[in-house]
Design an enzyme around this catalytic site. Structure first.
Site, PDB file in Angstrom:
ATOM      1  N   SER A 110     -12.279  11.948  28.461  1.00 20.98           N
ATOM      2  CA  SER A 110     -13.478  11.959  29.297  1.00 20.98           C
ATOM      3  C   SER A 110     -13.024  11.791  30.739  1.00 20.98           C
ATOM      4  CB  SER A 110     -14.384  10.784  28.914  1.00 20.98           C
ATOM      5  OG  SER A 110     -15.382  10.566  29.902  1.00 20.98           O
ATOM      6  N   TYR A 169     -16.648   1.871  26.480  1.00 21.85           N
ATOM      7  CA  TYR A 169     -16.378   3.316  26.457  1.00 21.85           C
ATOM      8  C   TYR A 169     -15.234   3.670  27.419  1.00 21.85           C
ATOM      9  CZ  TYR A 169     -17.387   8.361  26.601  1.00 21.85           C
ATOM     10  OH  TYR A 169     -17.298   9.736  26.526  1.00 21.85           O
TER      11      TYR A 169
HETATM   12  P1  NAD Z   1     -22.324  13.850  20.108  1.00 24.01           P
HETATM   13  O1  NAD Z   1     -23.010  12.548  19.888  1.00 24.01           O
HETATM   14  O2  NAD Z   1     -23.143  15.091  20.144  1.00 24.01           O
HETATM   15  O3  NAD Z   1     -21.176  14.062  19.033  1.00 24.01           O
HETATM   16  C1  NAD Z   1     -20.344  13.026  18.592  1.00 24.01           C
HETATM   17  C2  NAD Z   1     -19.887  13.348  17.199  1.00 24.01           C
HETATM   18  O4  NAD Z   1     -19.018  12.304  16.729  1.00 24.01           O
HETATM   19  C3  NAD Z   1     -21.059  13.428  16.202  1.00 24.01           C
HETATM   20  O5  NAD Z   1     -20.848  14.509  15.326  1.00 24.01           O
HETATM   21  C4  NAD Z   1     -20.954  12.099  15.468  1.00 24.01           C
HETATM   22  O6  NAD Z   1     -21.504  12.137  14.159  1.00 24.01           O
HETATM   23  C5  NAD Z   1     -19.440  11.955  15.434  1.00 24.01           C
HETATM   24  N1  NAD Z   1     -19.027  10.605  15.045  1.00 24.01           N
HETATM   25  C6  NAD Z   1     -19.454   9.414  15.550  1.00 24.01           C
HETATM   26  N2  NAD Z   1     -18.879   8.406  14.881  1.00 24.01           N
HETATM   27  C7  NAD Z   1     -18.071   8.968  13.948  1.00 24.01           C
HETATM   28  C8  NAD Z   1     -17.213   8.453  12.954  1.00 24.01           C
HETATM   29  N3  NAD Z   1     -17.080   7.131  12.776  1.00 24.01           N
HETATM   30  N4  NAD Z   1     -16.519   9.325  12.167  1.00 24.01           N
HETATM   31  C9  NAD Z   1     -16.651  10.653  12.331  1.00 24.01           C
HETATM   32  N5  NAD Z   1     -17.463  11.193  13.256  1.00 24.01           N
HETATM   33  C10 NAD Z   1     -18.146  10.366  14.053  1.00 24.01           C
HETATM   34  O7  NAD Z   1     -21.520  13.673  21.482  1.00 24.01           O
HETATM   35  P2  NAD Z   1     -20.566  14.683  22.271  1.00 24.01           P
HETATM   36  O8  NAD Z   1     -21.024  14.671  23.673  1.00 24.01           O
HETATM   37  O9  NAD Z   1     -20.451  15.982  21.571  1.00 24.01           O
HETATM   38  O10 NAD Z   1     -19.198  13.869  22.216  1.00 24.01           O
HETATM   39  C11 NAD Z   1     -18.006  14.372  21.630  1.00 24.01           C
HETATM   40  C12 NAD Z   1     -16.804  13.759  22.313  1.00 24.01           C
HETATM   41  O11 NAD Z   1     -16.784  14.175  23.679  1.00 24.01           O
HETATM   42  C13 NAD Z   1     -16.808  12.233  22.339  1.00 24.01           C
HETATM   43  O12 NAD Z   1     -15.487  11.758  22.141  1.00 24.01           O
HETATM   44  C14 NAD Z   1     -17.255  11.909  23.749  1.00 24.01           C
HETATM   45  O13 NAD Z   1     -16.794  10.656  24.188  1.00 24.01           O
HETATM   46  C15 NAD Z   1     -16.631  13.056  24.513  1.00 24.01           C
HETATM   47  N6  NAD Z   1     -17.231  13.318  25.819  1.00 24.01           N
HETATM   48  C16 NAD Z   1     -18.498  13.793  25.927  1.00 24.01           C
HETATM   49  C17 NAD Z   1     -19.006  14.046  27.195  1.00 24.01           C
HETATM   50  C18 NAD Z   1     -20.390  14.605  27.408  1.00 24.01           C
HETATM   51  O14 NAD Z   1     -20.799  14.720  28.572  1.00 24.01           O
HETATM   52  N7  NAD Z   1     -21.122  14.995  26.396  1.00 24.01           N
HETATM   53  C19 NAD Z   1     -18.233  13.805  28.334  1.00 24.01           C
HETATM   54  C20 NAD Z   1     -16.958  13.308  28.165  1.00 24.01           C
HETATM   55  C21 NAD Z   1     -16.463  13.078  26.908  1.00 24.01           C
END
Ligand code: NAD
Length: 267
Positions: free
Chosen positions: A152, A165
């Site tokens: 991130s 986080y």
């Molecule tokens: P999201 O909530 O849509 O997806 C997260 C996924 O992780 C979901 O499918 C959830 O079920 C899964 N998950 C959670 N706990 C779990 C576990 N214990 N075992 C297996 N799966 C699990 O969110 P996203 O935005 O798609 O996030 C995905 C990644 O991207 C994360 O690591 C997040 O920190 C990172 N990220 C997202 C953003 C953003 O702006 N959306 C920015 C930076 C980083």
């Protein structure tokens, strides 16, 4: 002609039934990889996404495992390797937030975020790397294996109200770099993607009203929120031989969020 640099390779994407993970799983499948869609809840969504990716002519599996549970992770990799033989590409994407003012943050909130975002990455990567080293190089890629960690912008930007986080993503940075150093002799490439603001359920409150979106856009010089496809394209490149000399790096895909945008107005 469609560029399919991942034909014949087997990929696993954690947390692939939502948001960025779904976008990455779809992009890897479109690039020719067989894809495991890992999920922990919402099996029906995982099965639907796996089916839709398979319609493009690759093999897919929807496999349940909580990435923070050692036995469940081991069972998932065993199942994948018994079906397809081995793993070539791991995308450590699963992640979550449990936000709180620091003085109010509970140990459960701290442990859950570190457990999924960092320990989950350790457990999945250890299984994948053990298998990559066991089987050695394959003709499908110049690298013996590829690991991509979903970090991130908060691996470098401090984030008040989100200490758990930010600590997890800061941890991902040196986890990835240390592994890259250690695994280079095996020709296992390890890199991170650091997304900025990508429109997914994790940050719905930051984009689902015009006022929230306008405030978010003040942080993004490029002037738009990202979409999962932006990250999917980066993941395909990092997983492919097109990036064969890229190792131990974090690729920021953030519309300029890490450029200290407030200084763009004079500081
Ligand atoms: P999201 O909530 O849509 O997806 C997260 C996924 O992780 C979901 O499918 C959830 O079920 C899964 N998950 C959670 N706990 C779990 C576990 N214990 N075992 C297996 N799966 C699990 O969110 P996203 O935005 O798609 O996030 C995905 C990644 O991207 C994360 O690591 C997040 O920190 C990172 N990220 C997202 C953003 C953003 O702006 N959306 C920015 C930076 C980083």
């Amino acid at each position: 002609m469609v560029h399919q640099p991942l034909v014949g390779q087997n990929a696993l994407v954690t947390g692939a039934n939502s948001g960025i993970g779904e976008g990455v799983a779809r992009a890897l499948g479109a690039a020719g990889a067989n894809v495991v869609v890992n999920y922990v809840t919402a099996e029906d969504t995982a099965e639907r996404i796996a089916k839709e990716i398979a319609a493009g002519g690759v093999e897919t599996l929807a496999l349940r495992a909580d990435v923070s549970k050692e036995a469940e992770v081991a069972a998932m990799f065993r199942e994948m390797c018994s079906r397809w033989g081995t793993i070539d590409i791991l995308v450590n994407n699963a992640g979550l937030q449990r936000d709180a003012a620091f003085v109010d943050m509970t140990l459960d909130q701290w442990n859950l975020v570190l457990g999924v975002n960092l320990t989950g990455m350790f457990l999945c990567t250890r299984e994948a790397v053990r298998e990559m080293i066991r089987r050695g190089p394959r003709p499908v890629s110049r690298a013996t294996g590829k690991v991509i960690c979903m970090s991130s912008v908060h691996e470098v930007i401090p984030w008040a109200g989100h200490a758990n986080y930010a600590a997890s993503k800061g941890g991902v940075k040196l986890f990835m770099q240390s592994l890259a150093q250690e695994l280079a002799p095996h020709r296992i490439r390890v890199n991170s993607i650091a997304p900025g603001a990508i429109q997914t359920p994790i940050n719905r409150a930051a984009w689902d009203t015009p006022a929230a979106l306008a405030s978010l856009l003040t942080l993004i010089p490029y002037g738009r929120i990202g979409v999962p496809e932006d990250i999917g394209k980066a993941a395909v490149w990092l997983a492919s031989d097109d990036s064969d000399y890229v190792h131990g790096q974090t690729l920021f895909v953030d519309g300029g969020m890490t450029l200290y945008p407030e200084f763009g107005r004079g500081g």
